[in-house]
Design an enzyme around this catalytic site. Structure first.
Site, PDB file in Angstrom:
ATOM      1  CG  ASP A  67     164.699 138.461  86.781  1.00  0.00           C
ATOM      2  OD1 ASP A  67     165.818 139.015  86.811  1.00  0.00           O
ATOM      3  OD2 ASP A  67     163.730 138.964  86.206  1.00  0.00           O
ATOM      4  CG  ASN A 136     153.944 141.938  80.733  1.00  0.00           C
ATOM      5  OD1 ASN A 136     154.769 142.400  81.521  1.00  0.00           O
ATOM      6  ND2 ASN A 136     153.944 140.664  80.381  1.00  0.00           N
ATOM      7  CG  HIS A 138     157.476 141.512  83.441  1.00  0.00           C
ATOM      8  ND1 HIS A 138     157.423 141.142  82.111  1.00  0.00           N
ATOM      9  CD2 HIS A 138     158.750 141.936  83.638  1.00  0.00           C
ATOM     10  CE1 HIS A 138     158.603 141.332  81.555  1.00  0.00           C
ATOM     11  NE2 HIS A 138     159.430 141.817  82.462  1.00  0.00           N
ATOM     12  CD  GLU A 143     155.896 137.603  82.018  1.00  0.00           C
ATOM     13  OE1 GLU A 143     155.519 138.784  82.126  1.00  0.00           O
ATOM     14  OE2 GLU A 143     156.435 137.153  80.991  1.00  0.00           O
TER      15      GLU A 143
HETATM   16  C1  GLP Z   1     163.143 141.717  81.827  1.00  0.00           C
HETATM   17  C2  GLP Z   1     163.524 141.622  83.296  1.00  0.00           C
HETATM   18  C3  GLP Z   1     162.848 142.692  84.115  1.00  0.00           C
HETATM   19  C4  GLP Z   1     162.986 144.033  83.430  1.00  0.00           C
HETATM   20  C5  GLP Z   1     162.294 143.972  82.104  1.00  0.00           C
HETATM   21  C6  GLP Z   1     162.274 145.295  81.368  1.00  0.00           C
HETATM   22  O1  GLP Z   1     161.986 141.029  81.504  1.00  0.00           O
HETATM   23  N1  GLP Z   1     163.226 140.359  83.866  1.00  0.00           N
HETATM   24  O2  GLP Z   1     163.422 142.716  85.414  1.00  0.00           O
HETATM   25  O3  GLP Z   1     162.427 145.047  84.228  1.00  0.00           O
HETATM   26  O4  GLP Z   1     163.001 143.008  81.328  1.00  0.00           O
HETATM   27  O5  GLP Z   1     163.411 145.442  80.588  1.00  0.00           O
HETATM   28  P1  GLP Z   1     163.860 146.772  79.895  1.00  0.00           P
HETATM   29  O6  GLP Z   1     164.421 147.629  80.985  1.00  0.00           O
HETATM   30  O7  GLP Z   1     164.905 146.352  78.915  1.00  0.00           O
HETATM   31  O8  GLP Z   1     162.665 147.368  79.266  1.00  0.00           O
END
Ligand code: GLP
Length: 250
Positions: A67, A136, A138, A143
């Site tokens: 992404d 959440n 995702h 989402e």
């Molecule tokens: C972002 C990314 C996700 C990732 C998420 C969690 O939203 N798009 O791919 O898994 O963050 O991030 P973190 O690992 O910092 O908790």
């Protein structure tokens, strides 16, 4: 599905890096699906160390990232292209022309999603897809929603994701409101999925995703029907799953 529970973040990072490294060693010209966020940073550091030690060769590897924030150029320090360059690509012997991240800075995000989806179809399934998880539930930027979206698409970020990711920006106001994300189609086509989770703030999402019903309001729950998922988490992140009686390996 195989679940590995580790003592802490460092052990999680080592174990998950070993799974990823095994894939690269078994198939040097593999396609790696990669992820951003704070969770995979330690994994990437382990891969860099293995590369520097001469144990891991990235020269024939192709990568596809999940992404990108809409509106951010790859030189923006919060873009996911910048993240990948600084956390992995700049430090290993990868051919950058084989690294792919959706383009965030574009006048036509829908056209960019179509281009990226066509690229994913042309390359074929990732040999391994790395995923973190949002609080959440995702995955990528898929989402919670009423339905799962299959192809690469533009998504409106939820307030909870904007707030969770605000820590990386000067303020929540600066977090882009939209993103381009691989859909669940390419994620589920991957031959193997490696999920990394760390910290108590992920425990509820992990439990909902892997011990609850398959529900697009918990996007990661779709992984329950993937034939080859490895979940590596520290004990804080896996606490809810363990409480629910789901068996884990040490
Ligand atoms: C972002 C990314 C996700 C990732 C998420 C969690 O939203 N798009 O791919 O898994 O963050 O991030 P973190 O690992 O910092 O908790």
């Amino acid at each position: 599905m195989r679940i590995y529970c580790t003592e802490n973040y460092e052990a999680m990072s080592r174990k998950a890096a070993a799974v990823m490294a095994a894939q690269i060693i078994a198939k040097p010209d593999c396609i790696l699906g990669l992820a951003t966020g704070s969770t995979p940073v330690g994994l990437y550091q382990n891969l860099i160390a293995a590369n520097k030690a001469g144990d891991l060769d990235f020269s024939r590897v192709t990568t596809v990232n999940l992404d990108e924030y809409a509106g951010l150029d790859g030189t923006h320090d919060q873009s996911y292209r910048y993240f990948m360059n600084t956390n992995l690509f700049d430090h290993v012997n990868i051919d950058k022309s084989r690294t792919n991240v959706p383009g965030g800075k574009t006048a036509d995000p829908e056209a960019e999603c179509a281009r990226y989806e066509a690229l994913l179809q042309k390359l074929g399934p990732a040999d391994i897809q790395l995923l973190g998880m949002g609080r959440n539930g995702h995955i990528g930027f898929n989402e919670p929603a009423d339905t799962f979206t299959v192809p690469t698409h533009v998504v409106e970020l939820t307030q909870s994701t904007i707030e969770a990711n605000a820590r990386f920006f000067a303020s929540a106001d600066e977090v882009p409101r939209k993103a381009l994300t691989m859909g669940v189609g390419a994620i589920m086509r991957a031959r193997k999925v490696l999920v990394v989770v760390s910290g108590a703030d992920k425990a509820q999402a992990v439990k909902d995703a892997f011990a609850g019903p398959i529900d697009p309001h918990v996007p990661a729950s779709i992984l329950q029907v993937h034939p080859d998922v490895v979940l590596v988490g520290d004990k804080a992140a896996l606490a809810g799953l363990i409480e629910a009686g789901v068996p884990v390996c040490g």
